[in-house]
Write a protein that holds these residues in place. Structure first.
Motif, short mmCIF file in Angstrom:
data_model
loop_
_atom_site.label_atom_id
_atom_site.label_comp_id
_atom_site.label_asym_id
_atom_site.label_seq_id
_atom_site.Cartn_x
_atom_site.Cartn_y
_atom_site.Cartn_z
N UNK A 57 24.91 71.06 38.95
CA UNK A 57 23.67 71.94 39.03
C UNK A 57 22.46 71.79 38.67
N UNK A 58 20.93 71.91 39.20
CA UNK A 58 19.73 71.30 38.21
C UNK A 58 19.58 73.39 37.99
N UNK A 59 19.44 73.77 37.48
CA UNK A 59 18.63 75.30 37.36
C UNK A 59 17.57 75.47 36.19
N UNK A 60 16.56 75.91 36.85
CA UNK A 60 15.21 76.53 35.92
C UNK A 60 15.08 77.90 35.42
N UNK A 61 16.24 78.67 35.53
CA UNK A 61 16.12 80.77 35.42
C UNK A 61 16.97 80.40 34.18
N UNK A 62 16.42 81.06 33.66
CA UNK A 62 16.67 81.55 32.44
C UNK A 62 18.20 82.62 32.51
N UNK A 63 18.34 83.00 33.45
CA UNK A 63 19.69 84.50 34.24
C UNK A 63 20.67 83.42 34.67
N UNK A 64 20.45 82.63 35.07
CA UNK A 64 21.41 82.03 36.29
C UNK A 64 21.30 80.62 34.68
N UNK A 65 21.06 80.30 34.18
CA UNK A 65 21.36 79.56 33.01
C UNK A 65 22.27 80.20 32.09
N UNK A 66 21.98 81.74 31.36
CA UNK A 66 22.89 82.31 31.04
C UNK A 66 24.18 82.40 31.73
N UNK A 67 24.79 82.42 32.86
CA UNK A 67 25.80 82.80 33.63
C UNK A 67 26.23 81.54 33.60
N UNK A 68 26.09 80.54 33.96
CA UNK A 68 26.06 78.80 33.52
C UNK A 68 26.68 78.93 32.40
N UNK A 69 25.89 79.40 31.39
CA UNK A 69 26.50 78.70 30.11
C UNK A 69 28.15 79.42 29.83
N UNK A 70 27.88 80.79 30.69
CA UNK A 70 29.28 81.63 30.27
C UNK A 70 30.02 80.91 31.19
#
Length: 388
Positions: free
Chosen positions: A187-200
């Motif tokens: 997916x495409x994400x531009x929210x830092x919080x959501x990217x952090x969850x995707x990274x985990x």
């Protein structure tokens, strides 16, 4: 030749002044993760479209360049075209896209202009609609000349959207993204919080090739929590590996000196920290460090078991040797695709022996580990016979 085209133009919606491309992701930044996917797919050159060069972006581009590819930052389609080989096959990744290596590899082998799409009904707001009942899924393969066509558009147009519509008008082939891939994090994400969850989640998925119970129950949850925090603070991989080395040395000395339970606990902790360092090395493309940590993760538990067995007598030593030999054979025979969840590994054998020692039954712990390692190597051999 294959080249990559990345974008670092949009700011994070919940972090003013910070580009989405430089947001923390897994053990690095998002743009470094995207570059890693391109390099794994065979890209020898990466061109990055930028709106401004921030210190974070400059640092990320420098680290990408250390991976053996040419990296250029440009501001327009004309500049990008000037950097690319005229016959280059270009793999375009959208600003803010999170995806997996198999998805990128599948598109990299395409020979003609190709768009990765999802049905419009299943597309979230982050996917741009391109007509025909589909939306763009953030990946495209195109010829370098498409940048020349985009260069003829007004300069104030968004270059990413312009290239997308140039490809759509050129009737680029369309490949539908498998439905399960979105559930896995595409997916495409531009929210830092959501990217952090995707990274985990990506960190947890990176350990899926080792689906043993020890990895699932202990290593993955710890890696998912700890590795992003370590990476966010800029801690070097070798610093984490150094901590693991110090702990391992102290633990081994403790086992040798007769402090068996406490020594084994410290060695087990060192093994876990070493695995975390291995996850950092994986996402930072530190191949030599990763290889060394993989060897250490096998050698450290083996030494601990042999030292424990030596201190307990000949029977215990034989059990330790059996565990080490059978464990080593199973590691050589095991392939990720055939590995079963019940199979053991060096950290798992160490955990069993540590538990037995804490209960005051170290020899029984060694016996259990020896039986477990023997069963594992038997399972690995049977899996090889089935393949043959």
């Amino acid at each position: 030749m294959l080249a990559g085209l990345l974008f670092a133009t949009r700011e994070a919606t919940d972090r003013s002044g910070t580009l989405t491309a430089t947001l923390p992701f897994a053990a690095a930044t998002l743009i470094e993760y995207q570059a890693r996917l391109l390099i794994a797919a065979g890209a020898s050159q990466i061109v990055v479209i930028v709106s401004r060069l921030t210190p974070e972006l400059i640092g990320a581009l420098a680290r990408i360049g250390k991976r053996g590819v040419a990296v250029d930052a440009v501001r327009s389609a004309t500049d990008a075209l000037g950097k690319l080989h005229p016959l280059a096959r270009v793999l375009l990744i959208a600003d803010g896209l999170v995806t997996s290596e198999p998805v990128v590899n599948a598109l990299a082998v395409e020979q003609d202009d190709t768009l990765l799409v999802v049905p419009e009904a299943a597309a979230g707001t982050e996917f741009e609609r391109i007509g025909g009942g589909v939306a763009w899924a953030g990946l495209a393969r195109m010829d370098a000349r498409r940048l020349g066509e985009a260069a003829g558009m007004p300069a104030d147009y968004d270059l990413q959207s312009t290239l997308l519509h140039v490809l759509a008008q050129a009737r680029a082939a369309r490949i539908e993204l498998p439905a399960h891939t979105i559930a896995q994090g595409h997916g495409i994400e531009h929210r830092a919080s959501a990217l952090d969850q995707r990274g985990r989640a990506m960190l947890a998925a990176s350990m899926a090739t080792r689906p043993s119970w020890f990895d699932r129950v202990i290593l993955r949850p710890i890696a998912r929590l700890a590795v992003p925090e370590v990476a966010r603070r800029g801690v070097a991989t070798m610093a984490v590996a150094g901590v693991a080395g110090v702990l391992a040395s102290c633990g081994l000395v403790g086992v040798w000196s007769g402090w068996r339970a406490s020594g084994l606990i410290v060695v087990l902790l060192a093994t876990i920290v070493g695995e975390l360092a291995g996850s950092l090395a994986l996402f930072r493309d530190e191949a030599e460090v990763s290889r060394g940590l993989s060897i250490a993760a096998l050698a450290c538990p083996a030494l601990a078991l042999l030292l424990l067995g030596k201190g307990l007598g000949s029977v215990a030593l034989l059990l330790g040797v059996q565990t080490v030999v059978a464990g080593g054979l199973s590691e050589r025979a095991t392939q990720p695709a055939t590995r079963r969840r019940w199979w053991g590994g060096a950290p798992a054998y160490l955990a069993i022996v540590t538990a037995g020692t804490l209960l005051g039954l170290p020899i029984w712990g060694l016996a259990a580990a020896a039986i477990y390692s023997t069963a594992t190597v038997g399972g690995a051999i049977e899996a090889l016979r089935v393949q043959a």
